[in-house]
Write a protein that holds these residues in place. Structure first.
Motif, PDB file in Angstrom:
ATOM      1  N   TRP A 279      18.644  10.877  62.210  1.00  0.00           N
ATOM      2  CA  TRP A 279      19.441  10.569  61.031  1.00  0.00           C
ATOM      3  C   TRP A 279      19.728   9.075  60.979  1.00  0.00           C
ATOM      4  O   TRP A 279      19.878   8.401  62.003  1.00  0.00           O
ATOM      5  N   LYS A 280      19.802   8.540  59.754  1.00  0.00           N
ATOM      6  CA  LYS A 280      20.182   7.147  59.567  1.00  0.00           C
ATOM      7  C   LYS A 280      21.697   7.025  59.731  1.00  0.00           C
ATOM      8  O   LYS A 280      22.457   7.926  59.355  1.00  0.00           O
ATOM      9  N   VAL A 281      22.112   5.901  60.274  1.00  0.00           N
ATOM     10  CA  VAL A 281      23.530   5.635  60.499  1.00  0.00           C
ATOM     11  C   VAL A 281      23.857   4.282  59.864  1.00  0.00           C
ATOM     12  O   VAL A 281      23.158   3.295  60.132  1.00  0.00           O
ATOM     13  N   MET A 282      24.882   4.249  59.044  1.00  0.00           N
ATOM     14  CA  MET A 282      25.183   3.041  58.267  1.00  0.00           C
ATOM     15  C   MET A 282      26.631   2.599  58.442  1.00  0.00           C
ATOM     16  O   MET A 282      27.531   3.152  57.801  1.00  0.00           O
ATOM     17  N   PRO A 283      26.909   1.624  59.316  1.00  0.00           N
ATOM     18  CA  PRO A 283      28.241   1.004  59.334  1.00  0.00           C
ATOM     19  C   PRO A 283      28.462   0.238  58.032  1.00  0.00           C
ATOM     20  O   PRO A 283      27.623  -0.584  57.648  1.00  0.00           O
ATOM     21  N   LEU A 284      29.560   0.527  57.348  1.00  0.00           N
ATOM     22  CA  LEU A 284      29.821  -0.040  56.025  1.00  0.00           C
ATOM     23  C   LEU A 284      30.723  -1.268  56.148  1.00  0.00           C
ATOM     24  O   LEU A 284      31.949  -1.169  56.111  1.00  0.00           O
ATOM     25  N   PHE A 285      30.118  -2.441  56.298  1.00  0.00           N
ATOM     26  CA  PHE A 285      30.886  -3.670  56.493  1.00  0.00           C
ATOM     27  C   PHE A 285      31.812  -3.945  55.310  1.00  0.00           C
ATOM     28  O   PHE A 285      32.970  -4.333  55.488  1.00  0.00           O
ATOM     29  N   ARG A 286      31.301  -3.760  54.096  1.00  0.00           N
ATOM     30  CA  ARG A 286      32.113  -4.080  52.921  1.00  0.00           C
ATOM     31  C   ARG A 286      33.371  -3.210  52.875  1.00  0.00           C
ATOM     32  O   ARG A 286      34.458  -3.706  52.556  1.00  0.00           O
ATOM     33  N   ASN A 287      33.243  -1.938  53.171  1.00  0.00           N
ATOM     34  CA  ASN A 287      34.420  -1.066  53.167  1.00  0.00           C
ATOM     35  C   ASN A 287      35.465  -1.554  54.155  1.00  0.00           C
ATOM     36  O   ASN A 287      36.677  -1.497  53.884  1.00  0.00           O
ATOM     37  N   ILE A 288      35.015  -2.017  55.313  1.00  0.00           N
ATOM     38  CA  ILE A 288      35.945  -2.521  56.326  1.00  0.00           C
ATOM     39  C   ILE A 288      36.574  -3.827  55.857  1.00  0.00           C
ATOM     40  O   ILE A 288      37.792  -4.027  55.962  1.00  0.00           O
ATOM     41  N   HIS A 289      35.751  -4.726  55.317  1.00  0.00           N
ATOM     42  CA  HIS A 289      36.257  -6.032  54.859  1.00  0.00           C
ATOM     43  C   HIS A 289      37.222  -5.897  53.685  1.00  0.00           C
ATOM     44  O   HIS A 289      38.049  -6.781  53.449  1.00  0.00           O
ATOM     45  N   HIS A 290      37.096  -4.800  52.925  1.00  0.00           N
ATOM     46  CA  HIS A 290      37.936  -4.611  51.741  1.00  0.00           C
ATOM     47  C   HIS A 290      39.019  -3.548  51.960  1.00  0.00           C
ATOM     48  O   HIS A 290      39.571  -3.027  51.000  1.00  0.00           O
ATOM     49  N   ASN A 291      39.314  -3.261  53.201  1.00  0.00           N
ATOM     50  CA  ASN A 291      40.328  -2.267  53.533  1.00  0.00           C
ATOM     51  C   ASN A 291      41.691  -2.956  53.621  1.00  0.00           C
ATOM     52  O   ASN A 291      41.882  -3.892  54.413  1.00  0.00           O
ATOM     53  N   SER A 292      42.650  -2.490  52.815  1.00  0.00           N
ATOM     54  CA  SER A 292      43.968  -3.131  52.776  1.00  0.00           C
ATOM     55  C   SER A 292      44.733  -2.977  54.084  1.00  0.00           C
ATOM     56  O   SER A 292      45.714  -3.695  54.328  1.00  0.00           O
ATOM     57  N   GLU A 293      44.287  -2.050  54.939  1.00  0.00           N
ATOM     58  CA  GLU A 293      44.927  -1.911  56.248  1.00  0.00           C
ATOM     59  C   GLU A 293      44.660  -3.133  57.124  1.00  0.00           C
ATOM     60  O   GLU A 293      45.477  -3.482  57.979  1.00  0.00           O
ATOM     61  N   PHE A 294      43.539  -3.797  56.891  1.00  0.00           N
ATOM     62  CA  PHE A 294      43.157  -4.948  57.707  1.00  0.00           C
ATOM     63  C   PHE A 294      43.328  -6.273  56.977  1.00  0.00           C
ATOM     64  O   PHE A 294      43.574  -7.307  57.595  1.00  0.00           O
ATOM     65  N   PHE A 295      43.195  -6.250  55.629  1.00  0.00           N
ATOM     66  CA  PHE A 295      43.314  -7.467  54.828  1.00  0.00           C
ATOM     67  C   PHE A 295      44.184  -7.144  53.615  1.00  0.00           C
ATOM     68  O   PHE A 295      43.760  -6.403  52.720  1.00  0.00           O
ATOM     69  N   SER A 296      45.379  -7.686  53.585  1.00  0.00           N
ATOM     70  CA  SER A 296      46.302  -7.380  52.494  1.00  0.00           C
ATOM     71  C   SER A 296      45.721  -7.869  51.165  1.00  0.00           C
ATOM     72  O   SER A 296      45.103  -8.939  51.098  1.00  0.00           O
TER      73      SER A 296
END
Length: 473
Positions: free
Chosen positions: A373-390
């Motif tokens: 199976w392909k595995v895709m870490p979603l960098f954009r979702n992490i970079h745009h998560n308000s838990e990490f970046f207000s």
């Protein structure tokens, strides 16, 4: 490619794969029957999956909606492949760093043919380590110091062609700039004939890279394949000349030519050509995309632009009003501009995700990721998560006055396959910012929030902009 044309090719792909499913009996590997539970999510239609849903809308909306509905690990099925998508820093680190041996890099064969199977990012293990050391060696900090003069000359020449107030497509112009810097890093000085031939044929490869992979005469993909063969011949001539000179240049070509492994084996000409094309490919669109966003972000934030100008004009003044060149050490002391670069990398997230493939059944947080199976870490979702970046959609370089939490900021990837050219990319951006804000003023035409994907996200139409030289009186 325009969205309408791309959707036509997606439709053809879906029709072809549906017929394959009907007549060949489907993908029997898709849904293991005896495994522990798979992550939540929808697999869409048989074989076709959710490809149409992904490519008929903003891909960021597709990923964000999935995460909101299913959480930070979910399954889907796109482009004929069952996938697990991961949207947490811990999961990204698991795949890219701590258990990287369980996940190999994976690319469509059509794209591998255009770059070349021996290129660095198609490998893992000992061969990958060897190639990565060679590429990193040619892009070390010491090597970049030696490139400063050349990069500045390219920057000045690029910007001079923009002056006069005519409208340019910023992204396209930044691609020309990053291509020339790539040529410099790979070859050092290169005869203009070779440079022109490389540029002409590389542009054809670039146009065909994200086209539908139909090898029929006249299609962009077929033209790209033919141009790739010509690139091999051009590079063979360059390699032959370099071998005859028996030089010990420390540019990328020199590092590749002069390399021997523990058995005394050297790289073949085809291996060298694949890695040259691979580095040139990696060095162009991504860096150009970020620089296009920087032009727009600075234009849209006048107070920030004034702060960047103040910082860069102080450096210009220290350099006898620009009569002395920008130095390597000065590029390391641009705190305001550097935070602009970091925030541009975060909010633009040019590399939205990366592809890996599970080489064995892997269990993660109670879920099974099946082998293949392909595995895709979603960098954009992490970079745009308000838990990490207000307020994550707001452009705010001051957020980088405090270091981000570990594994929440990965613009160049992470782990053994992280981009080895990240320092070169940042040097290009800072050098461009210095010359741009100290010598020019500009206006973005039709300044709005539209984004186009080609395939990397860039401001709509480039963005289109006019540039004028500032008076130095």
């Amino acid at each position: 490619m325009e969205m309408g044309g791309f959707l036509f090719y997606v439709f053809i792909f879906l029709l072809t794969t549906l017929l394959s499913y009907i007549f060949l009996g489907g993908d029997k590997k898709e849904r293991p029957q005896t495994r522990a539970k798979l992550p939540p999510g929808s697999m869409g239609w048989p074989y076709m999956g959710e490809t149409l849903q992904l490519y008929s809308q903003d891909p960021n909306v597709f990923f964000a909606d999935k995460q909101k509905r299913y959480g930070e690990i979910f399954k889907t099925h796109i482009l004929g492949c069952p996938c697990v998508m991961l949207a947490s820093p811990e999961a990204a680190r698991f795949v890219l760093v701590t258990e990287a041996n369980l996940f190999k890099p994976t690319y469509p064969k059509s794209k591998e043919r255009l770059i070349g199977p021996a290129a660095l990012f198609f490998h893992q293990g000992d061969n990958h380590i060897r190639l990565r050391k060679l590429v990193q060696g040619s892009l070390s900090l010491d090597a970049l110091r030696n490139l400063m003069q050349g990069i500045q000359a390219i920057t000045a020449s690029t910007l001079d062609s923009w002056g006069g107030g005519h409208v340019i497509n910023t992204f396209h112009e930044m691609k020309k700039f990053s291509f020339e810097v790539g040529i410099l890093a790979i070859f050092g000085h290169l005869d203009s004939h070779y440079r022109d031939e490389l540029k002409k044929n590389y542009c054809l490869v670039d146009k065909g890279y994200n086209s539908f992979p139909i090898s029929i005469p006249g299609t962009p993909y077929k033209k790209a394949l033919l141009a790739r063969k010509r690139l091999t011949n051009i590079l063979a001539d360059i390699i032959c000349e370099r071998k005859e000179k028996k030089s010990l240049e420390k540019d990328l070509l020199g590092c590749l030519l002069n390399s021997k492994n523990e058995k005394g084996e050297i790289l073949t000409d085809d291996q060298i050509a694949d890695n040259v094309i691979g580095v040139l490919f990696a060095a162009q669109d991504t860096t150009a995309s970020v620089m296009a966003w920087i032009v727009k972000y600075l234009h849209d934030n006048p107070k920030l632009l004034e702060a960047v100008k103040a910082e860069q004009n102080a450096i210009r003044k220290a350099n006898d009003e620009g009569n002395r060149p920008l130095s390597w050490s000065q590029t390391r002391k641009m705190p305001v501009s550097y935070k602009v670069v970091l925030e541009s990398l975060r909010i633009a997230s040019i590399i939205s995700f990366t592809f890996r493939e599970a080489v064995a059944d892997v269990e993660y947080k109670g879920y099974i990721i099946p082998k293949g199976w392909k595995v895709m870490p979603l960098f954009r979702n992490i970079h745009h998560n308000s838990e990490f970046f207000s307020d994550p959609q707001r452009f705010d370089p001051s957020r980088f006055e405090v270091a981000p939490k570990p594994n929440t900021f990965m613009p160049f990837g992470s782990g053994v396959h992280a981009c080895p050219g990240n320092e070169l990319a940042k040097l290009e951006m800072l050098t461009m910012i210095h010359h741009l804000v100290t010598k020019f003023r500009w206006e973005v035409v039709e300044s709005h929030s539209g984004i186009q994907y080609s395939p990397f996200p860039v401001p709509l139409h480039g963005p289109p902009a006019r540039f004028w030289k500032e008076s130095m009186e």
